[in-house]
Scaffold this motif. Structure first.
Motif, short mmCIF file in Angstrom:
data_model
loop_
_atom_site.label_atom_id
_atom_site.label_comp_id
_atom_site.label_asym_id
_atom_site.label_seq_id
_atom_site.Cartn_x
_atom_site.Cartn_y
_atom_site.Cartn_z
N GLU A 60 -4.23 2.63 3.71
CA GLU A 60 -4.75 1.36 4.90
C GLU A 60 -3.99 0.61 4.23
O GLU A 60 -3.63 -0.06 2.96
CB GLU A 60 -5.73 0.82 5.03
N THR A 61 -3.26 -0.47 5.07
CA THR A 61 -2.08 -1.51 4.68
C THR A 61 -3.27 -2.37 5.15
O THR A 61 -3.01 -2.39 6.52
CB THR A 61 -1.19 -1.54 5.23
N PHE A 62 -2.97 -3.85 4.43
CA PHE A 62 -3.62 -4.84 5.23
C PHE A 62 -2.99 -6.46 4.39
O PHE A 62 -2.37 -5.74 3.24
CB PHE A 62 -5.74 -5.60 4.59
N ALA A 63 -2.80 -6.96 5.57
CA ALA A 63 -1.80 -8.51 5.39
C ALA A 63 -2.44 -9.42 6.24
O ALA A 63 -3.31 -9.74 7.37
CB ALA A 63 -0.50 -8.12 5.73
N SER A 64 -1.68 -10.24 6.31
CA SER A 64 -2.21 -11.46 6.27
C SER A 64 -0.67 -12.46 7.35
O SER A 64 0.23 -12.16 6.27
CB SER A 64 -2.61 -12.78 5.66
N ALA A 65 -0.85 -13.51 7.96
CA ALA A 65 0.54 -13.68 8.96
C ALA A 65 0.16 -14.92 8.72
O ALA A 65 1.77 -14.95 8.35
CB ALA A 65 0.55 -13.35 10.21
N ASP A 66 -0.80 -15.74 8.30
CA ASP A 66 -0.15 -17.15 7.56
C ASP A 66 -0.12 -17.16 5.90
O ASP A 66 1.03 -18.16 6.13
CB ASP A 66 -2.60 -17.38 7.66
N THR A 67 -0.26 -15.83 5.20
CA THR A 67 0.08 -16.39 3.81
C THR A 67 1.09 -15.74 3.49
O THR A 67 1.28 -16.02 2.23
CB THR A 67 -1.16 -16.61 3.15
N GLY A 68 1.03 -14.61 4.16
CA GLY A 68 2.45 -13.51 3.77
C GLY A 68 1.23 -12.27 2.30
O GLY A 68 1.83 -11.72 2.25
N SER A 69 0.38 -12.60 2.22
CA SER A 69 -0.05 -12.05 1.10
C SER A 69 -0.75 -10.48 1.90
O SER A 69 -0.98 -10.29 3.41
CB SER A 69 -1.64 -12.06 0.70
N TRP A 70 -0.33 -9.45 1.01
CA TRP A 70 -1.06 -7.59 1.43
C TRP A 70 -1.47 -7.19 0.09
O TRP A 70 -2.12 -6.89 -0.85
CB TRP A 70 0.43 -7.42 2.05
N THR A 71 -2.19 -6.02 1.27
CA THR A 71 -3.57 -4.98 0.42
C THR A 71 -2.65 -4.49 -0.07
O THR A 71 -3.27 -4.01 1.42
CB THR A 71 -4.54 -5.87 0.16
N ILE A 72 -2.84 -3.24 0.19
CA ILE A 72 -2.63 -1.49 0.28
C ILE A 72 -3.85 -0.83 -0.51
O ILE A 72 -4.13 -1.44 -1.43
CB ILE A 72 -1.58 -0.76 -0.25
N THR A 73 -4.84 -0.15 0.46
CA THR A 73 -6.67 1.00 -0.13
C THR A 73 -5.88 1.91 -0.03
O THR A 73 -5.63 2.27 1.07
CB THR A 73 -6.76 0.07 0.98
N VAL A 74 -7.37 2.62 -0.30
CA VAL A 74 -7.03 4.12 -0.33
C VAL A 74 -8.50 4.55 -0.06
O VAL A 74 -8.93 3.93 -1.02
CB VAL A 74 -6.26 4.91 -1.62
N THR A 75 -8.80 5.26 0.85
CA THR A 75 -9.97 5.42 0.85
C THR A 75 -11.04 7.27 1.12
O THR A 75 -9.92 7.68 1.62
CB THR A 75 -11.33 4.63 2.60
N THR A 76 -11.74 7.13 -0.42
CA THR A 76 -11.65 9.01 -0.16
C THR A 76 -12.98 8.65 0.74
O THR A 76 -13.75 8.26 1.33
CB THR A 76 -12.23 8.70 -1.94
#
Length: 104
Positions: A60-76
């Motif tokens: 999954e990719t999570f991101a913030s439209a306000d700050t532009g920060s993003w995180t990629i996660t993997v769930t087992t």
């Protein structure tokens, strides 16, 4: 066109899935609910894309439209979510496929 929105995150899925076993050994993993809550509260990030990886893993990719920060996660499959990558300047793209016609 909709598929192109997931081009970058899905391209990174291979990296994410390959890195998941290594990340699971570190302190970058927690139950999915806790990770999603922390990303929302601390960084204002929400889920932007999702993809299935090998062995039932979910990227999954999570991101913030306000700050532009993003995180990629993997769930087992057991519900543990690992942080694989993060950064700044997230943008949603809708690029067309390149022309692959070789008869030009």
């Amino acid at each position: 066109m909709k598929n192109s929105l997931f081009a970058l995150p899905l391209a990174l899925a291979a990296i994410a899935v390959a890195a998941a076993p290594a990340a699971a050994q570190g302190r970058n993993c927690a139950p999915r609910d806790a990770v999603v809550k922390r990303l929302a509260e601390k960084f204002g990030e929400s889920r932007q894309s999702i993809g299935m990886g090998q062995q039932g893993m979910v990227m999954e990719t999570f991101a913030s439209a306000d700050t532009g920060s993003w995180t990629i996660t993997v769930t087992t499959p057991n519900g543990m979510t690992c942080l694989v990558a993060s950064g700044q300047s997230y943008e949603v793209l809708a690029e067309a496929l390149p022309n692959t016609d070789t008869d030009a």
